[in-house]
Design an enzyme around this catalytic site. Structure first.
Site, PDB file in Angstrom:
ATOM      1  N   HIS A  74     -40.936   8.884 -57.718  1.00  4.45           N
ATOM      2  CA  HIS A  74     -42.154   9.338 -58.200  1.00  4.45           C
ATOM      3  C   HIS A  74     -42.914   8.543 -59.676  1.00  4.45           C
ATOM      4  CE1 HIS A  74     -40.144  12.949 -57.222  1.00  4.45           C
ATOM      5  NE2 HIS A  74     -41.203  12.977 -55.196  1.00  4.45           N
ATOM      6  N   ARG A 113     -32.492  15.625 -54.710  1.00  8.09           N
ATOM      7  CA  ARG A 113     -31.751  16.813 -53.848  1.00  8.09           C
ATOM      8  C   ARG A 113     -30.332  15.848 -55.073  1.00  8.09           C
ATOM      9  NH1 ARG A 113     -32.072  17.538 -47.503  1.00  8.09           N
ATOM     10  NH2 ARG A 113     -34.700  18.299 -47.850  1.00  8.09           N
TER      11      ARG A 113
END
Ligand code: PAF
Length: 281
Positions: free
Chosen positions: A37, A189
């Site tokens: 990100h 995750r």
């Protein structure tokens, strides 16, 4: 950093910003930010006069209730990562009620088949949920450019289609996959993987690299068989799908056509954690 929670506040802030800025970037996220990100946020910050990063765990794109409940919420850490890029970034963190009011439902889109393969086959209604939130963000924020990672390459192509069918005036920028030291694609995750399995997960990208290599001389079917066999012989990971597709329409390749661009896509379970990755061939 300016933190905004409501559509009204967002509208007021953007009307001031847009009177001063020529270009506005948007990086939509669901939080639990990592280096992947951050690479989007840095790029968007450098390419625009102003930048909005949205953090919203969108319930309508989860086909699995447990996945939604377990989705990590790390707002404080997310805000400090965003501030490490710049304290001028606007962060939009609306509640579910703010976005959906009483109707927590996805719109139904016609993505012309892009949503029926791979992730779409295994995650019912997922892309209608993604389309719903991305359309809402693009039409309320009206960015010049919006940034999405190529790790979710199918999502990226679907967002391009959404923008085309809804005629939304924005440039969609796809950004390269950022990888951990062992080449596992960065994902929120990954934090849920046991340490040993996280290390062994380098196997996923190694297999993609070898598949790319083989695709130079072998048919798609032969490469698919080879990958399936590799996973059958590896007890740590369960292959959900491996597909070689046309990069544009994502249709599975039947026979190679010269000058066409292809991509290989994979989804794998490590324990109960689902990991995806892809590679340009
Ligand atoms: O890729 C994601 O994190 C999400 O699907 C997105 C684009 C932010 C929409 O919720």
């Amino acid at each position: 950093m300016q933190l905004i929670n409501t559509k009204n506040e967002l509208k007021d802030t953007l009307s001031v910003i847009l009177s001063q800025s020529k270009t506005l970037g948007l990086v939509p996220t669901m939080g639990a930010l990592h280096k992947g990100h951050l690479s989007l946020i840095e790029k968007a910050f450098n390419e625009n006069d102003s930048l909005v990063v949205s953090i919203f765990v969108n319930p309508t794109q989860f086909n699995n209730k447990e996945d939604l409940e377990k989705y990590p919420k790390t707002l404080e850490n997310d805000l400090s990562l965003i501030t490490s890029v710049s304290d001028e970034i606007i962060v939009y963190t609306p509640s579910v009620e703010e976005i959906y009011a009483a109707n927590v439902k996805a719109e139904v889109y016609n993505f012309e088949g892009l949503d029926r393969v791979m992730e779409g086959e295994f995650r019912d209604n997922h892309f209608n949920g993604v389309g719903t939130i991305v359309e809402e963000l693009l039409t309320s924020i009206k960015p010049t450019k919006a940034y999405f990672g190529e790790k979710d390459f199918q999502q990226l192509q679907i967002i391009r289609k959404l923008v085309a069918i809804k005629n939304i005036p924005v440039e969609i920028i796809g950004c390269p996959i950022v990888r951990e030291a062992n080449d596992l694609a960065m994902s929120s995750r990954n934090e849920r993987l046991p340490k040993e399995l996280r290390e062994k997960a380098s196997f996923i990208y190694q297999t993609l690299l070898e598949a790319k290599n083989k695709f130079g001389t072998k048919s798609a079917l032969d490469v698919i068989k080879w990958v399936e066999n590799e996973f059958e012989n590896n007890q740590n990971f369960k292959l959900e799908y491996f597909q070689i597709s046309d990069s544009e329409d994502l249709k599975p390749v039947i026979s190679k056509i010269k000058n066409k661009k292809y991509r290989a896509f994979i989804a794998v379970f490590a324990d109960e954690i689902r990991l995806i990755d892809n590679i340009a061939l």
